[in-house]
Design a protein around this motif. Structure first.
Motif, PDB file in Angstrom:
ATOM      1  N   ILE A   1      75.011  64.518  99.455  1.00  0.00           N
ATOM      2  CA  ILE A   1      75.287  63.487  98.454  1.00  0.00           C
ATOM      3  C   ILE A   1      74.708  63.995  97.137  1.00  0.00           C
ATOM      4  O   ILE A   1      73.518  64.310  97.062  1.00  0.00           O
ATOM      5  CB  ILE A   1      74.653  62.141  98.844  1.00  0.00           C
ATOM      6  CG1 ILE A   1      75.142  61.705 100.229  1.00  0.00           C
ATOM      7  CG2 ILE A   1      74.983  61.062  97.810  1.00  0.00           C
ATOM      8  CD1 ILE A   1      74.437  60.475 100.774  1.00  0.00           C
ATOM      9  N   GLU A   2      75.540  64.045  96.089  1.00  0.00           N
ATOM     10  CA  GLU A   2      75.143  64.800  94.893  1.00  0.00           C
ATOM     11  C   GLU A   2      75.619  64.147  93.608  1.00  0.00           C
ATOM     12  O   GLU A   2      76.704  63.561  93.542  1.00  0.00           O
ATOM     13  CB  GLU A   2      75.732  66.206  94.992  1.00  0.00           C
ATOM     14  CG  GLU A   2      75.436  67.103  93.817  1.00  0.00           C
ATOM     15  CD  GLU A   2      75.984  68.510  94.015  1.00  0.00           C
ATOM     16  OE1 GLU A   2      75.535  69.424  93.296  1.00  0.00           O
ATOM     17  OE2 GLU A   2      76.868  68.697  94.893  1.00  0.00           O
ATOM     18  N   VAL A   3      74.783  64.254  92.575  1.00  0.00           N
ATOM     19  CA  VAL A   3      75.204  64.031  91.191  1.00  0.00           C
ATOM     20  C   VAL A   3      75.045  65.389  90.508  1.00  0.00           C
ATOM     21  O   VAL A   3      73.920  65.840  90.250  1.00  0.00           O
ATOM     22  CB  VAL A   3      74.367  62.955  90.484  1.00  0.00           C
ATOM     23  CG1 VAL A   3      74.804  62.826  89.026  1.00  0.00           C
ATOM     24  CG2 VAL A   3      74.496  61.623  91.201  1.00  0.00           C
ATOM     25  N   ALA A   4      76.153  66.064  90.265  1.00  0.00           N
ATOM     26  CA  ALA A   4      76.122  67.440  89.787  1.00  0.00           C
ATOM     27  C   ALA A   4      75.745  67.511  88.310  1.00  0.00           C
ATOM     28  O   ALA A   4      76.006  66.584  87.534  1.00  0.00           O
ATOM     29  CB  ALA A   4      77.488  68.096  90.008  1.00  0.00           C
ATOM     30  N   ALA A   5      75.151  68.646  87.925  1.00  0.00           N
ATOM     31  CA  ALA A   5      74.744  68.841  86.533  1.00  0.00           C
ATOM     32  C   ALA A   5      75.939  68.841  85.599  1.00  0.00           C
ATOM     33  O   ALA A   5      75.828  68.425  84.444  1.00  0.00           O
ATOM     34  CB  ALA A   5      73.973  70.152  86.403  1.00  0.00           C
ATOM     35  N   ASP A   6      77.109  69.299  86.091  1.00  0.00           N
ATOM     36  CA  ASP A   6      78.294  69.377  85.243  1.00  0.00           C
ATOM     37  C   ASP A   6      79.231  68.194  85.434  1.00  0.00           C
ATOM     38  O   ASP A   6      80.394  68.233  85.011  1.00  0.00           O
ATOM     39  CB  ASP A   6      79.045  70.681  85.498  1.00  0.00           C
ATOM     40  CG  ASP A   6      79.521  70.798  86.954  1.00  0.00           C
ATOM     41  OD1 ASP A   6      79.152  69.931  87.776  1.00  0.00           O
ATOM     42  OD2 ASP A   6      80.250  71.768  87.256  1.00  0.00           O
ATOM     43  N   ALA A   7      78.754  67.120  86.061  1.00  0.00           N
ATOM     44  CA  ALA A   7      79.591  65.937  86.266  1.00  0.00           C
ATOM     45  C   ALA A   7      79.981  65.338  84.918  1.00  0.00           C
ATOM     46  O   ALA A   7      79.187  65.312  83.970  1.00  0.00           O
ATOM     47  CB  ALA A   7      78.852  64.905  87.108  1.00  0.00           C
ATOM     48  N   GLU A   8      81.198  64.847  84.819  1.00  0.00           N
ATOM     49  CA  GLU A   8      81.653  64.198  83.577  1.00  0.00           C
ATOM     50  C   GLU A   8      80.788  62.977  83.281  1.00  0.00           C
ATOM     51  O   GLU A   8      80.446  62.706  82.128  1.00  0.00           O
ATOM     52  CB  GLU A   8      83.118  63.793  83.707  1.00  0.00           C
ATOM     53  CG  GLU A   8      83.672  63.123  82.464  1.00  0.00           C
ATOM     54  CD  GLU A   8      85.135  62.776  82.594  1.00  0.00           C
ATOM     55  OE1 GLU A   8      85.654  62.053  81.722  1.00  0.00           O
ATOM     56  OE2 GLU A   8      85.778  63.231  83.567  1.00  0.00           O
ATOM     57  N   ASN A   9      80.437  62.235  84.342  1.00  0.00           N
ATOM     58  CA  ASN A   9      79.544  61.082  84.216  1.00  0.00           C
ATOM     59  C   ASN A   9      78.298  61.348  85.047  1.00  0.00           C
ATOM     60  O   ASN A   9      78.243  61.016  86.226  1.00  0.00           O
ATOM     61  CB  ASN A   9      80.242  59.801  84.699  1.00  0.00           C
ATOM     62  CG  ASN A   9      81.512  59.509  83.936  1.00  0.00           C
ATOM     63  OD1 ASN A   9      81.487  59.149  82.770  1.00  0.00           O
ATOM     64  ND2 ASN A   9      82.647  59.677  84.607  1.00  0.00           N
ATOM     65  N   ALA A  10      77.301  61.999  84.458  1.00  0.00           N
ATOM     66  CA  ALA A  10      76.074  62.346  85.172  1.00  0.00           C
ATOM     67  C   ALA A  10      75.089  61.190  85.049  1.00  0.00           C
ATOM     68  O   ALA A  10      74.060  61.281  84.386  1.00  0.00           O
ATOM     69  CB  ALA A  10      75.480  63.638  84.629  1.00  0.00           C
ATOM     70  N   GLY A  11      75.439  60.086  85.696  1.00  0.00           N
ATOM     71  CA  GLY A  11      74.668  58.852  85.553  1.00  0.00           C
ATOM     72  C   GLY A  11      73.724  58.574  86.693  1.00  0.00           C
ATOM     73  O   GLY A  11      73.260  57.442  86.858  1.00  0.00           O
ATOM     74  N   GLY A  12      73.415  59.574  87.519  1.00  0.00           N
ATOM     75  CA  GLY A  12      72.384  59.418  88.534  1.00  0.00           C
ATOM     76  C   GLY A  12      72.811  58.658  89.770  1.00  0.00           C
ATOM     77  O   GLY A  12      73.956  58.254  89.932  1.00  0.00           O
ATOM     78  N   LEU A  13      71.828  58.456  90.658  1.00  0.00           N
ATOM     79  CA  LEU A  13      72.075  57.844  91.963  1.00  0.00           C
ATOM     80  C   LEU A  13      70.888  57.000  92.395  1.00  0.00           C
ATOM     81  O   LEU A  13      69.737  57.432  92.277  1.00  0.00           O
ATOM     82  CB  LEU A  13      72.316  58.933  93.014  1.00  0.00           C
ATOM     83  CG  LEU A  13      72.364  58.482  94.482  1.00  0.00           C
ATOM     84  CD1 LEU A  13      73.675  57.755  94.767  1.00  0.00           C
ATOM     85  CD2 LEU A  13      72.211  59.667  95.426  1.00  0.00           C
ATOM     86  N   ASN A  14      71.144  55.798  92.871  1.00  0.00           N
ATOM     87  CA  ASN A  14      70.212  55.003  93.673  1.00  0.00           C
ATOM     88  C   ASN A  14      70.795  54.917  95.077  1.00  0.00           C
ATOM     89  O   ASN A  14      71.973  54.571  95.244  1.00  0.00           O
ATOM     90  CB  ASN A  14      70.065  53.583  93.117  1.00  0.00           C
ATOM     91  CG  ASN A  14      69.059  53.494  92.004  1.00  0.00           C
ATOM     92  OD1 ASN A  14      67.860  53.365  92.236  1.00  0.00           O
ATOM     93  ND2 ASN A  14      69.555  53.560  90.773  1.00  0.00           N
ATOM     94  N   LEU A  15      70.001  55.254  96.089  1.00  0.00           N
ATOM     95  CA  LEU A  15      70.439  55.207  97.475  1.00  0.00           C
ATOM     96  C   LEU A  15      69.535  54.238  98.233  1.00  0.00           C
ATOM     97  O   LEU A  15      68.314  54.342  98.178  1.00  0.00           O
ATOM     98  CB  LEU A  15      70.365  56.598  98.104  1.00  0.00           C
ATOM     99  CG  LEU A  15      70.936  56.778  99.503  1.00  0.00           C
ATOM    100  CD1 LEU A  15      72.430  56.451  99.534  1.00  0.00           C
ATOM    101  CD2 LEU A  15      70.717  58.215  99.987  1.00  0.00           C
ATOM    102  N   PHE A  16      70.166  53.280  98.946  1.00  0.00           N
ATOM    103  CA  PHE A  16      69.443  52.174  99.563  1.00  0.00           C
ATOM    104  C   PHE A  16      69.357  52.339 101.077  1.00  0.00           C
ATOM    105  O   PHE A  16      70.329  52.751 101.727  1.00  0.00           O
ATOM    106  CB  PHE A  16      70.150  50.847  99.259  1.00  0.00           C
ATOM    107  CG  PHE A  16      70.222  50.507  97.793  1.00  0.00           C
ATOM    108  CD1 PHE A  16      69.322  49.614  97.235  1.00  0.00           C
ATOM    109  CD2 PHE A  16      71.166  51.089  96.982  1.00  0.00           C
ATOM    110  CE1 PHE A  16      69.373  49.299  95.887  1.00  0.00           C
ATOM    111  CE2 PHE A  16      71.234  50.784  95.623  1.00  0.00           C
ATOM    112  CZ  PHE A  16      70.330  49.894  95.083  1.00  0.00           C
ATOM    113  N   GLY A  17      68.204  51.978 101.637  1.00  0.00           N
ATOM    114  CA  GLY A  17      68.032  51.899 103.079  1.00  0.00           C
ATOM    115  C   GLY A  17      68.272  50.486 103.569  1.00  0.00           C
ATOM    116  O   GLY A  17      68.709  49.608 102.825  1.00  0.00           O
ATOM    117  N   GLU A  18      67.927  50.257 104.839  1.00  0.00           N
ATOM    118  CA  GLU A  18      68.205  48.948 105.431  1.00  0.00           C
ATOM    119  C   GLU A  18      67.287  47.847 104.924  1.00  0.00           C
ATOM    120  O   GLU A  18      67.545  46.666 105.152  1.00  0.00           O
ATOM    121  CB  GLU A  18      68.123  49.023 106.961  1.00  0.00           C
ATOM    122  CG  GLU A  18      66.759  49.397 107.511  1.00  0.00           C
ATOM    123  CD  GLU A  18      66.587  50.889 107.701  1.00  0.00           C
ATOM    124  OE1 GLU A  18      65.836  51.271 108.616  1.00  0.00           O
ATOM    125  OE2 GLU A  18      67.193  51.679 106.936  1.00  0.00           O
TER     126      GLU A  18
END
Length: 319
Positions: free
Chosen positions: A279-296
């Motif tokens: 699961i990735e937010v790439a450095a060259d992404a057009e929208n490099a807006g990060g990621l929040n990933l949630f657990g249970e």
């Protein structure tokens, strides 16, 4: 109803009770109008009645029917005059199978992975961090915190840029023929505090093959997540979107819509003793807006990262 998984429902003619209940709930123009209204935001029964210009009694009965079918959910919250019933969409996609299943032809392997159970954290850039059930884990905005031993207890993690790789122990049984694979998790973009709109291109790959990119519209906040613990600040990210990625013999899909040409054969499942999910937010992404990933224990959905694999056995195979 066990057929209703996440935001997608898999209904079948072989389970007529659930199929009939959902079909009945969607057979009314009033109830369809309610579903359309709830596609934008959660609304109370009173707000729905006003928006659709229908009596409260009619609205309440329609909401009850949709709720009993599992299509929407509701919760009672304090209102200006007593309490109010706040309604939200439970499902975004409904798939109906009209061909009867061949008995014992298909089985499903389900594996759960804690969000802190990744094997590799690569290129993590601040803002970043991890949170457990009762406190932060490691130092805030320090990428090295992603390798502290306490990370396995994480219920929320976030970063502006980077990638996580999860490795699932996978049975490479010669008698198994794989039919499809699904990955499900709750996620949203990452901004300081929370922000809408705030787009982020989130890429999912399996065994090094890209399934596709989902552009998340925002970093979700403004209300407390249904499972988010009380110690977590109301000014921070609260919940995400539950997304399901699928790959089969024809291609890769997100919430039932094809997004790529990667097929199950491309993944070479069974060639290694593990299956890799990245699961990735790439450095060259057009929208490099990060990621929040949630657990249970954070957000709106009580699940970690979930991998499902559909398979059947070779003739003569021993299940």
């Amino acid at each position: 109803m066990e057929e209703l998984q996440g935001k997608r429902a898999e209904l079948s003619i072989d389970r007529p009770e659930t199929l009939s209940k959902v079909a009945h709930a969607l057979s009314s123009p009033v109830r369809l109008s309610i579903m359309r209204a709830l596609g934008q935001r959660s609304m109370s029964v009173g707000e729905l009645a006003e928006a659709l210009d229908i009596p409260m009694s009619t609205t309440a009965l329609a909401v009850k029917t949709l709720e009993e079918a599992g299509i929407i959910t509701s919760e009672t919250q304090p209102g200006t005059r007593g309490s109010m019933k706040l309604c939200s969409r439970r499902l975004d996609t409904i798939a109906i199978t009209l061909n009867p299943e061949v008995e014992n032809s298909t089985s499903t392997l389900v594996m759960h992975m804690p969000i802190g159970g990744y094997s590799i954290a690569e290129g993590i850039k601040p803002t970043c961090g991890l949170a457990g059930p009762a406190a932060y884990i490691g130092e805030m905005d320090d990428p090295s915190a992603f390798y502290v031993t306490d990370r396995f207890a994480a219920q929320l993690l976030w970063f502006r840029q980077g990638a996580l790789e999860y490795r699932f122990s996978f049975p490479a049984r010669e008698a198994m023929i794989y039919d499809w694979l699904e990955i499900s998790f709750e996620a949203c973009s990452e901004a300081p505090m929370y922000r809408d709109p705030w787009k982020s291109d989130i890429t999912v790959s399996v065994n090094g093959k890209k399934l596709g990119v989902w552009t998340c519209p925002c970093d979700c906040g403004g209300r407390h997540g249904k499972l988010t613990p009380a110690w977590w600040s109301e000014l921070s990210t609260q919940f995400g979107f539950l997304k399901t990625w699928r790959v089969d013999k024809d291609g890769s899909y997100l919430e039932g819509t094809q997004i790529g040409g990667t097929t199950l054969e491309d993944l070479d499942i069974g060639r290694k003793d593990y299956l890799s999910v990245r699961i990735e937010v790439a450095a060259d992404a057009e929208n490099a807006g990060g990621l929040n990933l949630f657990g249970e224990g954070f957000g709106d959905y009580a699940q970690p990262l979930v991998l499902r694999v559909g398979y059947h056995m070779h003739d003569g195979g021993d299940e």
